[in-house]
Design a protein around this motif. Structure first.
Motif, PDB file in Angstrom:
ATOM      1  N   GLN A  21       0.832  -1.203   0.000  1.00  0.00           N
ATOM      2  CA  GLN A  21       0.000   0.000   0.000  1.00  0.00           C
ATOM      3  C   GLN A  21       0.870   1.258   0.000  1.00  0.00           C
ATOM      4  N   THR A  22       1.937   1.234   0.796  1.00  0.00           N
ATOM      5  CA  THR A  22       2.845   2.387   0.857  1.00  0.00           C
ATOM      6  C   THR A  22       3.527   2.606  -0.490  1.00  0.00           C
ATOM      7  N   GLY A  23       4.002   1.530  -1.112  1.00  0.00           N
ATOM      8  CA  GLY A  23       4.651   1.650  -2.414  1.00  0.00           C
ATOM      9  C   GLY A  23       3.714   2.183  -3.476  1.00  0.00           C
ATOM     10  N   ARG A  75      -7.283   2.758  -7.506  1.00  0.00           N
ATOM     11  CA  ARG A  75      -8.505   3.119  -6.784  1.00  0.00           C
ATOM     12  C   ARG A  75      -9.222   1.884  -6.254  1.00  0.00           C
ATOM     13  N   GLU A  76      -9.144   0.791  -7.010  1.00  0.00           N
ATOM     14  CA  GLU A  76      -9.749  -0.468  -6.551  1.00  0.00           C
ATOM     15  C   GLU A  76      -9.012  -1.046  -5.354  1.00  0.00           C
ATOM     16  N   MET A  77      -7.691  -0.854  -5.316  1.00  0.00           N
ATOM     17  CA  MET A  77      -6.865  -1.567  -4.339  1.00  0.00           C
ATOM     18  C   MET A  77      -6.509  -0.743  -3.107  1.00  0.00           C
ATOM     19  N   LEU A  78      -6.607   0.569  -3.165  1.00  0.00           N
ATOM     20  CA  LEU A  78      -6.229   1.380  -2.017  1.00  0.00           C
ATOM     21  C   LEU A  78      -7.122   1.091  -0.823  1.00  0.00           C
ATOM     22  N   ALA A  79      -6.518   0.865   0.331  1.00  0.00           N
ATOM     23  CA  ALA A  79      -7.281   0.586   1.546  1.00  0.00           C
ATOM     24  C   ALA A  79      -7.981   1.858   2.003  1.00  0.00           C
ATOM     25  N   ASP A 111      -8.081   6.922   6.738  1.00  0.00           N
ATOM     26  CA  ASP A 111      -8.060   8.380   6.825  1.00  0.00           C
ATOM     27  C   ASP A 111      -6.893   8.976   6.046  1.00  0.00           C
ATOM     28  N   GLY A 112      -5.755   8.311   6.072  1.00  0.00           N
ATOM     29  CA  GLY A 112      -4.587   8.841   5.400  1.00  0.00           C
ATOM     30  C   GLY A 112      -4.676   8.808   3.889  1.00  0.00           C
ATOM     31  N   SER A 113      -5.631   8.046   3.352  1.00  0.00           N
ATOM     32  CA  SER A 113      -5.765   7.914   1.899  1.00  0.00           C
ATOM     33  C   SER A 113      -6.842   8.816   1.326  1.00  0.00           C
ATOM     34  N   ASP A 130      -7.332  12.119   1.005  1.00  0.00           N
ATOM     35  CA  ASP A 130      -6.901  13.186   0.094  1.00  0.00           C
ATOM     36  C   ASP A 130      -6.356  12.617  -1.206  1.00  0.00           C
ATOM     37  N   LEU A 131      -5.637  11.515  -1.103  1.00  0.00           N
ATOM     38  CA  LEU A 131      -5.073  10.892  -2.292  1.00  0.00           C
ATOM     39  C   LEU A 131      -6.177  10.373  -3.206  1.00  0.00           C
ATOM     40  N   ILE A 132      -7.169   9.720  -2.630  1.00  0.00           N
ATOM     41  CA  ILE A 132      -8.276   9.194  -3.427  1.00  0.00           C
ATOM     42  C   ILE A 132      -9.062  10.330  -4.074  1.00  0.00           C
ATOM     43  N   ARG A 133      -9.233  11.427  -3.359  1.00  0.00           N
ATOM     44  CA  ARG A 133      -9.942  12.586  -3.917  1.00  0.00           C
ATOM     45  C   ARG A 133      -9.173  13.159  -5.109  1.00  0.00           C
ATOM     46  N   ALA A 134      -7.869  13.293  -4.954  1.00  0.00           N
ATOM     47  CA  ALA A 134      -7.042  13.798  -6.055  1.00  0.00           C
ATOM     48  C   ALA A 134      -7.051  12.828  -7.235  1.00  0.00           C
ATOM     49  N   LEU A 135      -7.047  11.553  -6.929  1.00  0.00           N
ATOM     50  CA  LEU A 135      -7.080  10.523  -7.965  1.00  0.00           C
ATOM     51  C   LEU A 135      -8.374  10.614  -8.769  1.00  0.00           C
ATOM     52  N   ASN A 136      -9.508  10.739  -8.086  1.00  0.00           N
ATOM     53  CA  ASN A 136     -10.797  10.845  -8.771  1.00  0.00           C
ATOM     54  C   ASN A 136     -10.882  12.099  -9.631  1.00  0.00           C
ATOM     55  N   ASN A 137     -10.399  13.200  -9.099  1.00  0.00           N
ATOM     56  CA  ASN A 137     -10.423  14.445  -9.865  1.00  0.00           C
ATOM     57  C   ASN A 137      -9.579  14.322 -11.134  1.00  0.00           C
TER      58      ASN A 137
END
Length: 618
Positions: A288-290, A343-347, A350-352, A354-361
């Motif tokens: 997940q970190t990688g 997006r399918e694999m990210l757990a 809370d730490g993810s 912002d990343l998921i939001r940026a990814l979707n945008n």
């Protein structure tokens, strides 16, 4: 560096970990897992050695494994010499075999340790041999012979395994992008260990310090390739240890960082989980970190006004100067696919968020940008032909100030009445109208192209079969750069002369991407036609890397023979055609929420906006 710090803390006992750590592993459940009792087990270890301002991964092994085939037809690794055995603690293997049960073989061929000498033994049949086997059996023998082992376990396949080659260069290394079709072939055969090992070891390489002339690139960069070397131990005269040497572009021709390596790694990670059913790998903390490090590197803010990735020339499969710097379609298609896979694999944590939001945008913006501005067919070509230039307005039609005189004469004749494609590159005042095969095929696979666009791309391939396929699938790009254009754009590259190598050469490995795209669009007959062409001569030609000339009649002038991804690309195409549902491990279906976001973002389309759960910002 987050991954390496975590590993070092675990090794020193600073962090608890519920898993066992066995660097040398054999089983599906024991690969590269970390144990809390590592301090009590002296013969197991992930040893980091400082060298050249970087980290080198050492395995305490006295031998280097080479590929071999068991009675069941699966890949196992065996010792170089009978008297030498790996000192690593061996976990139970997937098939129950241990290191001591593996038989010795002769010295490796031509200095390449990833192969047994089957060329002399005649364990496969080239055309003309007395004992002939089918082309698929031959291909499987060659693929398994290309397997590279680390500490007695398979971790990848070398780029090429030609026993008569006098110029190895870096073709004896395991390349990230080259291993993808090999990994798929093993996955579809139920041989999951090699893919799992590859994913986890390359993840360890990601955390290394990379330096080029006192400068280090961003964290998250994956290597272009790596090599297993056997070196003598300082403390013992006869003992050796295995070393993984990674190349992040520091030694590559042109010194270009491999942008596509991390994207392919994410795509393969998802395919492994879907094919094997083992989701524990993608759920691991280090994985997940990688994955997040790769995403943050790709999603980092910059000066660019476009949602596409800005890269230098030679940063993907076309790894030499070919005028693809900027926003090449191949990188954008892989980028889009990797974002969807991640997006399918990210757990969900809370730490993810912002990343998921940026990814979707980014997904919405990237999809709109490619579909709207990269697409070209006869209608769009006529639009460009009538463009008004020098428009200063928020409502400009010619947003990138493309001059109509840029339309090349060949394109007017090439464009069929039915069909179209995504252009190779788009920058201010510049459209690269060349047809790049991998970018277009992966745009179909990832649903970056619309349904209509996907069918139109396949329509164009059918309509222009003589130009794009001819006698061997399929052109890496069309047309070739020639004359003064070739001299200026390639720098007079003697390897990329017209209709050779990356400059209009034909690459059999692209057969598997063509097959996945055709299966997704329910048009497998196109891929079947291409496979039949390959089977007519590729075995007789000894599985070359690429073909030259307009009609692909000659083996490439500098093509390596027994090229592994030519072999595995053919096998994967055959496997997918035999079982089309298996292609779903790579296909990204279009997300309805993204479609609705695109509709609301496109002023040319008039349709009621639907409410969806997650907001997207365009």
């Amino acid at each position: 560096m987050a991954t390496s710090k975590t590993v070092l803390q675990v090794l020193s006992g600073g962090l608890p970990c519920p898993h066992r750590f066995d660097l040398c592993f054999g089983g599906l459940n024991s690969v590269l897992s970390i144990c809390s009792d590592v301090k009590r087990r002296k013969n197991i270890g992930l040893v980091y050695k400082k060298l050249n301002n970087g980290m080198r991964l050492l395995g305490k092994c006295t031998s280097r494994g080479v590929g071999a085939v068991t009675s069941r037809g699966k890949v196992k690794c065996i010792d170089r010499w009978e008297s030498m055995r790996c000192k690593c603690q061996k976990a139970e293997s997937f098939g129950g075999a241990t290191a001591n049960e593996w038989s010795p073989v002769s010295l490796p061929v031509n200095g390449v340790y990833g192969a047994t000498n089957i060329f002399e033994k005649g364990s496969f049949a080239l055309k003309g041999n007395e004992e002939t086997q089918s082309i698929e059996e031959e291909a499987w023998d060659l693929l398994r012979a290309s397997v590279v082992c680390y500490c007695g376990n398979p971790i990848g396949t070398i780029a090429a395994n030609d026993p008569n080659s006098t110029s190895i260069l870096n073709y004896d290394q395991v390349f990230i992008r080259d291993f993808i079709p090999s990994g798929i072939a093993f996955l579809l055969k139920g041989e999951y260990d090699i893919v799992r090992n590859f994913i986890l070891y390359t993840l360890q390489l990601q955390s290394w310090e990379k330096t080029m002339d006192c400068y280090s690139p961003g964290q998250g960069l994956m290597p272009a390739s790596f090599k297993v070397r056997t070196v003598p131990l300082d403390s013992e005269d006869s003992a050796t240890e295995e070393v993984l040497d990674a190349d992040f572009g520091e030694a590559a021709i042109g010194r270009v960082a491999p942008v596509d390596s991390g994207l392919w790694w994410i795509i393969l990670l998802r395919a492994y989980g879907k094919c094997s059913g083992d989701l524990s790998v993608q759920e691991r903390v280090d994985v997940q970190t990688g994955m997040k490090m790769i995403l943050r590197l790709c999603l980092a803010d910059g000066f660019d006004m476009f949602p596409t990735l800005l890269v230098t020339d030679g940063s993907c499969m076309i790894d030499r100067r070919m005028g693809i710097h900027g926003h090449p379609l191949e990188i954008e298609a892989l980028f889009y696919s990797a974002l969807l896979c991640a997006r399918e694999m990210l757990a969900p944590e809370d730490g993810s968020a912002d990343l998921i939001r940026a990814l979707n945008n980014r997904l919405v913006a990237l999809s709109f940008h490619i579909r709207e501005y990269y697409w070209i067919d006869l209608k769009k070509l006529n639009e460009i032909y009538r463009y008004t230039t020098e428009e200063y307005s928020y409502d400009a039609v010619n947003k990138f100030n493309i001059y109509p005189d840029q339309i090349p004469p060949w394109l007017v004749e090439f464009m069929p009445n039915k069909g179209g494609y995504l252009i190779g590159n788009l920058q201010p005042a510049h459209m690269d109208f060349r047809f790049f095969t991998l970018g277009n095929l992966w745009s179909i696979v990832s649903s970056l192209a619309t349904l209509d666009q996907s069918h139109a791309i396949l329509d164009l391939i059918e309509a222009k079969w003589a130009e794009l396929v001819a006698e061997m699938p399929i052109k890496i790009c069309y047309p070739a750069l020639e004359g003064q254009e070739w001299r200026i754009i390639t720098g007079s590259d003697p390897k990329n002369t017209a209709w050779s190598y990356h400059n209009g050469g034909s690459w059999p490995t692209l057969l598997w991407q063509l097959t996945v795209a055709c299966i997704k669009m329910n048009r497998p007959e196109i891929a079947e036609r291409a496979v039949q062409l390959v089977e007519r001569r590729i075995s007789r030609d000894k599985w070359p890397e690429y073909y030259d000339t307009k009609r692909a009649r000659f083996i490439g002038k500098q093509a390596h023979l027994f090229q592994t991804w030519s072999i595995s690309g053919y096998l994967v195409a055959k496997l997918f055609l035999a079982n089309p549902s298996a292609a779903k491990i790579f296909v990204n279906e279009e997300d309805p929420e993204l479609v609705n976001a695109l509709i609301s973002a496109n002023p040319r389309r008039k349709r009621a906006r639907k409410i969806f759960k997650q907001p997207f910002i365009v």
